[in-house]
Design a protein around this motif. Structure first.
Motif, PDB file in Angstrom:
ATOM      1  N   MET A 433      23.889  12.516  -7.317  1.00  0.00           N
ATOM      2  CA  MET A 433      24.616  13.093  -6.454  1.00  0.00           C
ATOM      3  C   MET A 433      25.735  13.911  -7.298  1.00  0.00           C
ATOM      4  O   MET A 433      26.035  15.218  -6.876  1.00  0.00           O
ATOM      5  CB  MET A 433      25.552  12.173  -5.663  1.00  0.00           C
ATOM      6  CG  MET A 433      24.597  11.507  -4.622  1.00  0.00           C
ATOM      7  SD  MET A 433      25.403  10.100  -3.817  1.00  0.00           S
ATOM      8  CE  MET A 433      26.793  11.216  -3.336  1.00  0.00           C
ATOM      9  N   VAL A 436      23.886  17.092  -8.065  1.00  0.00           N
ATOM     10  CA  VAL A 436      23.908  17.947  -7.121  1.00  0.00           C
ATOM     11  C   VAL A 436      25.246  18.825  -6.878  1.00  0.00           C
ATOM     12  O   VAL A 436      25.206  20.132  -6.566  1.00  0.00           O
ATOM     13  CB  VAL A 436      23.592  17.244  -5.608  1.00  0.00           C
ATOM     14  CG1 VAL A 436      23.818  18.171  -4.418  1.00  0.00           C
ATOM     15  CG2 VAL A 436      22.338  16.760  -5.671  1.00  0.00           C
ATOM     16  N   ILE A 439      24.908  21.811  -9.085  1.00  0.00           N
ATOM     17  CA  ILE A 439      24.003  23.068  -8.739  1.00  0.00           C
ATOM     18  C   ILE A 439      24.445  24.636  -8.281  1.00  0.00           C
ATOM     19  O   ILE A 439      23.972  25.499  -8.881  1.00  0.00           O
ATOM     20  CB  ILE A 439      23.069  22.692  -7.474  1.00  0.00           C
ATOM     21  CG1 ILE A 439      22.186  21.360  -8.096  1.00  0.00           C
ATOM     22  CG2 ILE A 439      22.165  23.809  -7.062  1.00  0.00           C
ATOM     23  CD1 ILE A 439      21.338  20.773  -6.750  1.00  0.00           C
TER      24      ILE A 439
ATOM     25  N   MET B   1      24.222  25.402  -0.524  1.00  0.00           N
ATOM     26  CA  MET B   1      24.476  23.853  -0.449  1.00  0.00           C
ATOM     27  C   MET B   1      24.083  23.133   0.939  1.00  0.00           C
ATOM     28  O   MET B   1      23.763  22.099   0.973  1.00  0.00           O
ATOM     29  CB  MET B   1      25.978  23.668  -0.570  1.00  0.00           C
ATOM     30  CG  MET B   1      26.570  23.770  -1.940  1.00  0.00           C
ATOM     31  SD  MET B   1      25.518  22.730  -3.173  1.00  0.00           S
ATOM     32  CE  MET B   1      26.436  21.193  -3.078  1.00  0.00           C
ATOM     33  N   ALA B   3      21.134  23.030   2.415  1.00  0.00           N
ATOM     34  CA  ALA B   3      20.170  22.204   2.593  1.00  0.00           C
ATOM     35  C   ALA B   3      20.481  20.686   1.865  1.00  0.00           C
ATOM     36  O   ALA B   3      19.601  19.704   2.287  1.00  0.00           O
ATOM     37  CB  ALA B   3      18.965  22.967   1.699  1.00  0.00           C
ATOM     38  N   TYR B   4      21.516  20.536   0.955  1.00  0.00           N
ATOM     39  CA  TYR B   4      21.584  19.379   0.199  1.00  0.00           C
ATOM     40  C   TYR B   4      22.429  18.496   0.980  1.00  0.00           C
ATOM     41  O   TYR B   4      22.628  17.310   0.802  1.00  0.00           O
ATOM     42  CB  TYR B   4      22.278  19.588  -1.114  1.00  0.00           C
ATOM     43  CG  TYR B   4      21.291  20.248  -2.005  1.00  0.00           C
ATOM     44  CD1 TYR B   4      20.253  19.653  -2.904  1.00  0.00           C
ATOM     45  CD2 TYR B   4      21.267  21.732  -2.503  1.00  0.00           C
ATOM     46  CE1 TYR B   4      19.553  20.366  -3.592  1.00  0.00           C
ATOM     47  CE2 TYR B   4      20.717  22.394  -3.203  1.00  0.00           C
ATOM     48  CZ  TYR B   4      19.571  21.739  -3.930  1.00  0.00           C
ATOM     49  OH  TYR B   4      18.778  22.042  -4.622  1.00  0.00           O
ATOM     50  N   PRO B   7      20.874  15.435   2.882  1.00  0.00           N
ATOM     51  CA  PRO B   7      20.497  14.206   2.032  1.00  0.00           C
ATOM     52  C   PRO B   7      21.416  13.607   1.183  1.00  0.00           C
ATOM     53  O   PRO B   7      21.581  12.478   1.010  1.00  0.00           O
ATOM     54  CB  PRO B   7      19.547  15.210   1.135  1.00  0.00           C
ATOM     55  CG  PRO B   7      18.922  16.079   2.013  1.00  0.00           C
ATOM     56  CD  PRO B   7      20.215  16.678   2.931  1.00  0.00           C
ATOM     57  N   THR B   8      22.551  14.500   0.889  1.00  0.00           N
ATOM     58  CA  THR B   8      23.742  14.030  -0.271  1.00  0.00           C
ATOM     59  C   THR B   8      24.525  13.014   0.748  1.00  0.00           C
ATOM     60  O   THR B   8      24.824  11.969   0.437  1.00  0.00           O
ATOM     61  CB  THR B   8      24.454  15.087  -0.649  1.00  0.00           C
ATOM     62  OG1 THR B   8      23.767  16.087  -1.089  1.00  0.00           O
ATOM     63  CG2 THR B   8      25.395  14.688  -1.681  1.00  0.00           C
TER      64      THR B   8
END
Lengths: 522, 595
Positions: A433, A436, A439, B1, B3-4, B7-8
């Protein structure tokens, strides 16, 4: 919740006029959520370092200062410099109020809820130092959005979560001092920067890895004018400040004639080249190369003289002193020479280019050299590289990529610290996490490779990074199928070697970037 | 972001749940009986080693199985997996009270597995069906709020139970209803009931919703739906109980599970529960007063419960009847009908009209579920403090669709916080104090609530301020002072005195809101019925979740509906076209279900 509540409003963003420590709403959200999450880890696994620090609370509270570095009631004797002992002494006062059993010297391995809650809370509270230092970085007018994100990401770094909040240490507090010292350098306040670093050295002496860069930079940038003329006043001020700090720290022990005892505690030269679990550095690669060579020599029946102690050593697994079978043995002096020689390379560049950016990069490289080639390096020391590296990671895409490789392999090498399956899940998920969140920076900085070698390099690096997925699968599944066999060391060894490859790559990348930077400027 | 984001969010909730699991569980280190954790583990051991006929009769004194068969089947799956890894964890009899770190990891993993398998997708599906027209960012926030609801996390992942499976199955039922898939929904709800009988708390609302749907569809289609629903329900029950029914067991075989699932021979209440009986017990000692005549109390509690959920049932039935009536009126009014047909460019027969209005009652459903479940919690007998999770679920669904700072939001936050607080004595006993504080802190930051900055401009604002002050004060007092020897239960009783009135007010509020929403449904007239998703749109842009919240608390719903009614009539051609498109889509969906 409506859309607008979560988006930062223009009025919520700190304006230049507001004080640097006033937090925006989303920053408070992050702080509260992160703190609450750390509180959830109170019940998690804790290493023997927890008892180490409890024992130090007890020693500093219950014994006179003359006994601090002599007490051997517990095997976990005090082996940090005096400021850290003082830090424990200050914390032991509230600790005694919470539960007086915490500060009893003979109360070994005390693990009541009170001591767990107290010590875990003290880590969370003292970590505020890191938060403050990083906040100052994000508030700097010159900071780009990438720099702000990277600074914030340090506060939530998985390394701190693993080492401080689960394993148990106070790195958050001490890296707070380091980052504050670097921030002072950023602001051009070089004397303050040096003073903070001198104080830090008296908290934990491992920061000596970074000291050469400080020494050269302060000498060149503070004690000399840009043209090279010496500024005697600055030199005297700096020297006096540093000496004063060391006198405050060591003075009482010098007066009591305990300096040799104190130093023998701080620098126990009785350990081996590698730590029990090899840190992912050059020696890990050399050790594994030795084993491979041994197999080659044996199978090909070459007439190479083997070190029989080394042959026995390699079959023993990971514990104890490392003795090589084929490769010549490494002595402490070798590691010292290699470290000094490589650091000198970067320090000469720093001398020629004593700017802030150059200083932070040289600092990172100093730490890197010590980590790669030092004697008995612990894997936790990778934070000495990752923390300053984060502060220069957004310089260019090449820097950021170096940061990614160093961080992925560095954090992964910390995973074995938490070997219980439950905590292993926590660290893995948390790290994912955290990654992420970074990113977007990758997207903003990304540059297509332009030449054939850089294309190949990118492909190889991507393959290396993807390899961590397979490595994780392997280290998870391997123990399940080989329970009770002698191969239990294999996942650790492979992790160490695979991470070492990434560290070598990142080290070479950063060295090249730094030396190039100097060339361009010159 | 983007797309994440999902899931995040799921990963974050997983991480929080997993970390709660690091803590202790109910009955840890307390032989000989231990607690709920041991009960669940014992059922795994029971189901894999004994034939189904013995599941409900084996050594009942030691955590005899008292949940419906789906729990037993899930236990069987867990037990098989556990036995595969380490048979000692689930060895018959000899594994009682096993507390190794590995077996704890295994047990925690089973909760996480079924939570992730059922509850998390159920929440995602709910957001996608009920709040589809909201912005994706709002949907993600709503999902995160639902995923991290503190009370459920603390009970399932801390105390140790599998409530999320029951709640997830009910959620799937609700989403199916929103899609117009009533038969699928009914099957899901039966599965929920078959996992834990506490889902009965929802049964009055869901049963009436489905009946209302039948009324609403008219004699022909309504009867057809009714017969199909009856068939699906019966069949699902029969499948669930198959091992206890002929030909697999004698007819009397069904009595074992039934007598275990519905124990009518226990007292009115145990321990301290924040419900009506325990609250009034401070003044009136029910148990002493009716000693030897407990059946009167049982009947009284049943009567109170029925009275308690009657408004929800009546509201749904009335709403169905009302909308049905206006539909008939619409069909008999040729002018309106012609106008509609012109709009759609095709002859909208009455069958088509029926099918496209499937969600007319839907906005009422969460309120009805809340009223019904809260009424059971407050008035029925043998209530556990953990069953507050059932009323909390519809309340959280409403909260997730509400706009920040509004009335629904304020009630939702209050309910969640008091809900967790009402379980404090239990959590404290389990050693989950730190987890309690941490999850509440995380969740309150997420919904954007701070007890330090109260809004005192409405009743709920003042109530919330008072309740939060009281909760802080009680926690503080408990920390500083030990309970006096004469009143060892002082703090649990004070907890009940604070929590029960708040739950009572939430119950009353849910009835009031049900009437408001129901009134708006009935008062909208024909054109609103043909465009149900636009009728109470408010700011929600036509989503059902937005509808619920879009009902302005301050403005009268009648005026609001009149305004919107006028708005529908004066819409420009292009927007009408757009709406027609949507209607078509809805009707195709209905046809594909094959109503």
């Amino acid at each position: 919740m409506s859309e607008n509540d979560k988006l930062p409003q223009p009025s919520q963003l700190p304006s230049d006029k507001s004080i640097w420590w006033s937090l925006s709403r989303s920053e408070i959200d992050l702080l509260v959520i992160a703190t609450a999450f750390k509180a959830l880890l109170f019940s998690a696994y804790r290493s023997t370092d927890f008892e180490v620090h409890r024992n130090w609370l007890a020693i500093t509270y219950s014994l006179p200062i003359s006994q601090w570095y002599y007490d051997t009631t517990s095997e976990w004797t005090l082996d940090y410099p005096p400021f850290f002992a003082l830090f424990e002494k200050i914390m032991s006062i509230p600790a005694a109020l919470v539960d007086e059993n915490i500060v009893k010297v003979n109360n070994l391995n005390y693990d009541a809820w009170s001591v767990i809650a107290f010590q875990r809370t003290s880590v969370i509270l003292t970590e505020v130092a890191l938060g403050v230092a990083l906040l100052r970085f994000t508030r700097a007018p010159s900071a780009t959005s990438q720099q702000r994100t990277l600074a914030a990401s340090l506060f939530f770094h998985p390394g701190f979560l693993i080492i401080d909040h689960v394993h148990f240490q106070y790195n958050g507090f001490m890296f707070g001092l380091l980052v504050y010292s670097i921030f002072m350098a950023h602001e051009g306040r070089k004397l303050a920067s040096g003073v903070f670093f001198a104080i830090l050295l008296n908290f934990k002496h491992i920061y000596m890895y970074l000291a050469p860069a400080y020494f050269v930079w302060l000498l060149r940038a503070y004690c000399m004018t840009p043209s090279g003329a010496i500024q005697p006043k600055n030199f005297v001020v700096l020297a006096n400040a540093v000496i004063a700090i060391f006198l405050v720290s060591l003075g009482p022990f010098i007066l009591m004639g305990q300096l040799p005892q104190l130093l023998s505690r701080l620098f126990p030269f009785t350990r081996g080249l590698n730590h029990a679990y090899w840190a992912p550095n050059a020696w890990a690669l050399l050790t594994v190369a030795d084993r491979v060579l041994l197999q080659v020599v044996r199978s090909a029946k070459l007439s190479v003289s083997l070190n029989h102690m080394g042959v026995a050593s390699t079959s023993r697994g990971l514990v104890g002193d490392t003795v090589f079978a084929v490769v010549p043995n490494i002595k402490p002096s070798y590691t010292f020479v290699i470290t000094v020689a490589l650091q000198a390379l970067f320090l000469i560049k720093l001398w020629r280019l004593p700017s802030y950016r150059s200083f932070v990069t040289a600092l990172t490289l100093c730490g890197y050299v010590s980590f790669m080639f030092g004697w008995h390096v612990h894997e936790k020391a990778i934070l000495l590289v990752l923390v300053p590296l984060s502060l220069v990671a957004s310089e260019s895409y090449a820097h950021f990529r170096t940061f990614v490789i160093a961080s992925v392999s560095g954090i992964f090498s910390l995973f074995p610290l938490l070997f219980t399956p439950t905590e292993a899940g926590v660290e893995l998920l948390y790290t994912l996490m955290w990654g992420v969140a970074l990113i977007p920076i990758h997207r903003q900085l990304y540059q297509f490779p332009t030449s054939a070698p850089t294309v190949i390099l990118e492909v190889v690096e991507n393959a290396y990074l993807a390899g961590f997925i397979f490595l994780q699968v392997f280290v998870t599944l391997f123990p399940i199928f080989t329970r009770g066999t002698s191969l239990e060391f294999l996942p650790l060894m492979i992790t160490s070697v695979y991470c070492a490859l990434g560290q070598v790559l990142a080290f070479l990348r950063l060295s090249a970037l730094y030396l190039q930077q100097v060339a361009e400027q010159a | 972001m983007k797309a994440y984001a999902v899931p995040t969010a799921v990963a974050a909730s997983f991480l929080v749940k997993w970390c709660i699991g690091l803590g202790s569980y109910s009955g840890q280190g307390t032989p000989p009986m231990y607690g709920d954790y041991e009960a669940q583990r014992h059922w795994m051991e029971l189901t894999i080693h004994l034939p189904p006929r013995k599941w409900y009769t084996y050594d009942l004194q030691y955590w005899g199985l008292d949940y419906p068969p789906l729990t037993a089947y899930v236990s069987w799956i867990c037990g098989q997996v556990g036995a595969l890894v380490n048979p000692a964890w689930v060895a018959l009899d000899s594994s009682r009270g096993i507390e190794t770190p590995e077996s704890k990891l295994f047990m925690r993993s089973t909760v996480m597995f079924f939570d992730t398998l059922i509850y998390v997708p159920a929440l995602y599906y709910f957001i996608k069906t009920w709040q589809d027209s909201r912005s994706s960012r709002t949907q993600h926030v709503a999902l995160l709020i639902l995923l991290l609801q503190p009370a459920l996390l603390l009970i399932d992942n801390g105390h140790f139970q599998y409530n999320s499976v029951m709640l997830g199955l009910t959620l799937f039922a609700l989403s199916s209803f929103a899609k117009g898939q009533d038969l699928v929904g009914a099957a899901f709800f039966v599965l929920s009931l078959g996992f834990k009988q506490m889902a009965l708390y929802y049964a009055p609302a869901i049963g009436t919703y489905l009946l209302g749907k039948c009324i609403y569809l008219g004699p022909v289609h309504g009867t057809r739906l009714f017969v199909r629903l009856a068939a699906v329900t019966t069949l699902t029950f029969a499948l669930l109980f198959a091992p206890f029914l002929p030909p697999f067991a004698p007819v009397s075989g069904i009595l074992d599970p039934l007598s275990r699932i519905f124990p009518f021979n226990r007292g009115l209440f145990e321990d301290k529960v924040a419900n009506f009986w325990c609250l009034t017990n401070v003044a009136i000692k029910w148990k002493q007063l009716f000693a030897g005549r407990e059946h009167i109390l049982v009947r009284a509690s049943a009567a109170f419960t029925i009275l308690g959920f009657a408004p929800a049932v009546a509201g749904l039935a009335w709403g169905a009847y009302k909308t049905r009536l206006s539909l008939v009126a619409a069909e008999s009014a040729p002018a309106v009908q012609q106008e509609k047909e012109k709009e759609e460019g095709r002859g909208g027969g009455s069958v088509l009209a029926d099918k496209r209005t499937q969600t007319a009652l839907l906005p009422l459903l969460p309120y009805a579920l809340l009223t019904s479940a809260m009424s059971f919690f407050l008035f029925s007998f043998q209530v556990h403090e953990k069953t507050i999770l059932l009323p909390l679920m519809p309340l959280m669904l409403l909260l997730s669709g509400a706009s920040h700072g509004g009335e629904v939001w304020a009630w939702g936050v209050l309910g969640a916080n008091v809900g967790a607080f009402s379980m404090w004595p239990l959590l404290k006993r389990d050693g989950l104090g730190m987890e309690y504080m941490a999850t509440l802190a995380i969740w309150n930051r997420l919904v954007g609530f701070s007890p330090l900055s109260p809004k005192l401009d409405s009743f709920v604002g003042i109530l919330s301020f008072a309740a939060h002050t009281g909760m802080f004060a009680l926690h503080f007092l408990e920390l500083i002072f030990a309970a006096p020897a004469r009143y060892p239960d002082l703090f649990p009783v004070l907890n009940v005195l604070l929590s029960a009135p708040v739950f009572g007010l939430i119950w009353i509020w849910s009835i009031k809101r049900g009437i408001q929403v129901g009134w708006a449904l009935g008062g909208l007239g024909p054109s609103a019925i043909s465009t149900p998703s636009n009728s109470v749109g408010g700011g929600g842009g036509g989503s059902v979740g937005g509808d619920i919240d879009g009902m302005p608390g301050q403005t009268s719903p009648v005026i609001g509906s009149l305004r919107r009614d006028a708005g529908v009539r004066t819409t420009s051609m292009s927007s009408t076209m757009g709406r027609t498109e949507r209607k078509r889509r809805t009707s195709t969906r209905a046809e594909s279900v094959g109503l």
